[in-house]
Design an enzyme around this catalytic site. Sequence first.
Site, PDB file in Angstrom:
ATOM      1  N   SER A 275       0.820  -1.207   0.000  1.00 42.57           N
ATOM      2  CA  SER A 275       0.000   0.000   0.000  1.00 42.57           C
ATOM      3  C   SER A 275       0.853   1.256   0.000  1.00 42.57           C
ATOM      4  CB  SER A 275      -0.913   0.000   1.218  1.00 42.57           C
ATOM      5  OG  SER A 275      -0.128   0.093   2.381  1.00 42.57           O
ATOM      6  N   CYS A 276       2.177   1.115   0.165  1.00 44.49           N
ATOM      7  CA  CYS A 276       2.980   2.327   0.365  1.00 44.49           C
ATOM      8  C   CYS A 276       3.970   2.646  -0.746  1.00 44.49           C
ATOM      9  CB  CYS A 276       3.707   2.241   1.698  1.00 44.49           C
ATOM     10  SG  CYS A 276       2.574   2.313   3.082  1.00 44.49           S
TER      11      CYS A 276
END
Length: 430
Positions: free
Chosen positions: A267-268
């Site tokens: 997600s990053c």
Amino acid sequence: MELSIIGSGYVGTTVAACFAKLGHSVTNIDIDEEVVERINSGDSPIHEPGLGDLVAEYGGNRLRATTDYSAIRDTDATFLALPTPSHEDGSIDTSIIKAGARSLGETLGTKDDYHLVIVKSTVVPGTTEDMLGSIIEETSGQTRGEQFDVAMNPEFLREGSAVEDFLNPDKIVFGTENKRANERLANIFEPLIIKSNPEVVETGIREAEMIKYANNAFLATKVSLVNELGNICKEYEVDAYEVTDAIGLDERIGERFLRSGVGWGGSCFPKDTAALVAAARDRGYEPSIVEAAIEVNNKQPKRLLNLLENHTDLPGKRIAVLGLAFKPGTDDVRNSRSIPIIEELQNIGAEVVAYDPVAVENMREHFPNIEYVDSVSLALKGADGALVVTDWDEFSVLNDEFEQMKNPIVVDGRRIVNNQDNITYEGLTW
Ligand SMILES: NC(=O)c1ccc[n+]([C@@H]2O[C@H](COP(=O)([O-])OP(=O)(O)OC[C@H]3O[C@@H](n4cnc5c(N)ncnc54)[C@H](O)[C@@H]3O)[C@@H](O)[C@H]2O)c1
Ligand SMILES: O=c1ccn([C@@H]2O[C@H](COP(=O)(O)OP(=O)(O)O[C@H]3O[C@H](CO)[C@@H](O)[C@H](O)[C@H]3O)[C@@H](O)[C@H]2O)c(=O)[nH]1
């Protein structure tokens, strides 16, 4: 202290449960009623090692959750741990965090004593003060620097080891604009600082915002560089892991984050590198190195498929995809390298059978129509080829299971499977 945390996802739940363990009283505010109910009944809403035990111990007592923002009034400080996803052009979409700041401001307008608002979400420089600070001023009717302050405290935990990372950080960053905010942050983190003695970086808010992007851009670029080196090593039949193990002995390089493979997901890294590129372009700067890191990363899944195609035609073939999570230890499939791989297999007309120990349910949302099985054995049974996408430990001990394959071609994107006599092994790296 009494803390509130808006957003009870990977970061919000972990941080809340860890602060509860450290002795604070914590309230999670989330719009998702199921998340709220689970926390209050001691059941962690996300899969993260150690988090289940903490939520079971503190959920419903020192750790509570609610959909009601007015609970913030009874707390001394609020962390914003809301998503900051990407727009199409990579820039951050601040709509969710702005909505959270608005609701927070409305509540603060009814609170008399001083409050500290701490941005935990990853945001580009200027967001905390100029955007969120202003929204809170407007909606609360209060003045920043008087009734409330804003601060930025980036989070560096990794999924799969989130609890361990939060409780034993290398560093904690306090981005503040005055002494009062800094002191309150120091009070909040005091039990953690006493327990694990991390470096404490005291800096400005914009610097804290940029430290987070710089940290992730550096790590993502490091992995893309080792992936590129691994690709070159493969051309020369050189063992890429022996090379990176050796260069890692140079303290200036460091031994961690040197595993070449099918690339970074999660997600990053994808979102934060894209946001940094977009933010740089917004100011007229073309960030070539970070762009190149993204480009190398985007090409790795295709390289894995090309290696399989060197051994077999894919249309109509049954291909086992081993590992769906973006990395081991998590059920998170956001930007997992398995997604472009499955997409491409489908485009080519291959039949996909997928296995992951914990991430199947999350992947069903992306690909409802592929076959999911409950074990590696079932995935390999009758398969014309296998692609290893996530480095789950259980893949490192596979042996006889490969004998059930129709054609035992194993293309390993993570150097986790043993190259053994009963398979045709092809590693993404040599
Ligand atoms: N996931 C990580 O490992 C990680 C690590 C460091 C930093 N970050 C950053 O932290 C932030 C949060 O990431 P995450 O992965 O925890 O997000 P997430 O998607 O897992 O969780 C977000 C939560 O916010 C809730 N929510 C949405 N709108 C809301 C609203 N208006 N009010 C209250 N709750 C609301 C959602 O229901 C969800 O439970 C992002 O900026 C991310 O970049 C994430
Ligand atoms: O040597 C390596 C190390 C990692 N990866 C891949 O890189 C991605 C990210 O891994 P990791 O960093 O362990 O997981 P995240 O949970 O995404 O954590 C990153 O992103 C978080 C969110 O911003 C930060 O808080 C963390 O510090 C940062 O490590 C995964 O797909 C890994 O498979 C590799 O391919 N090779």
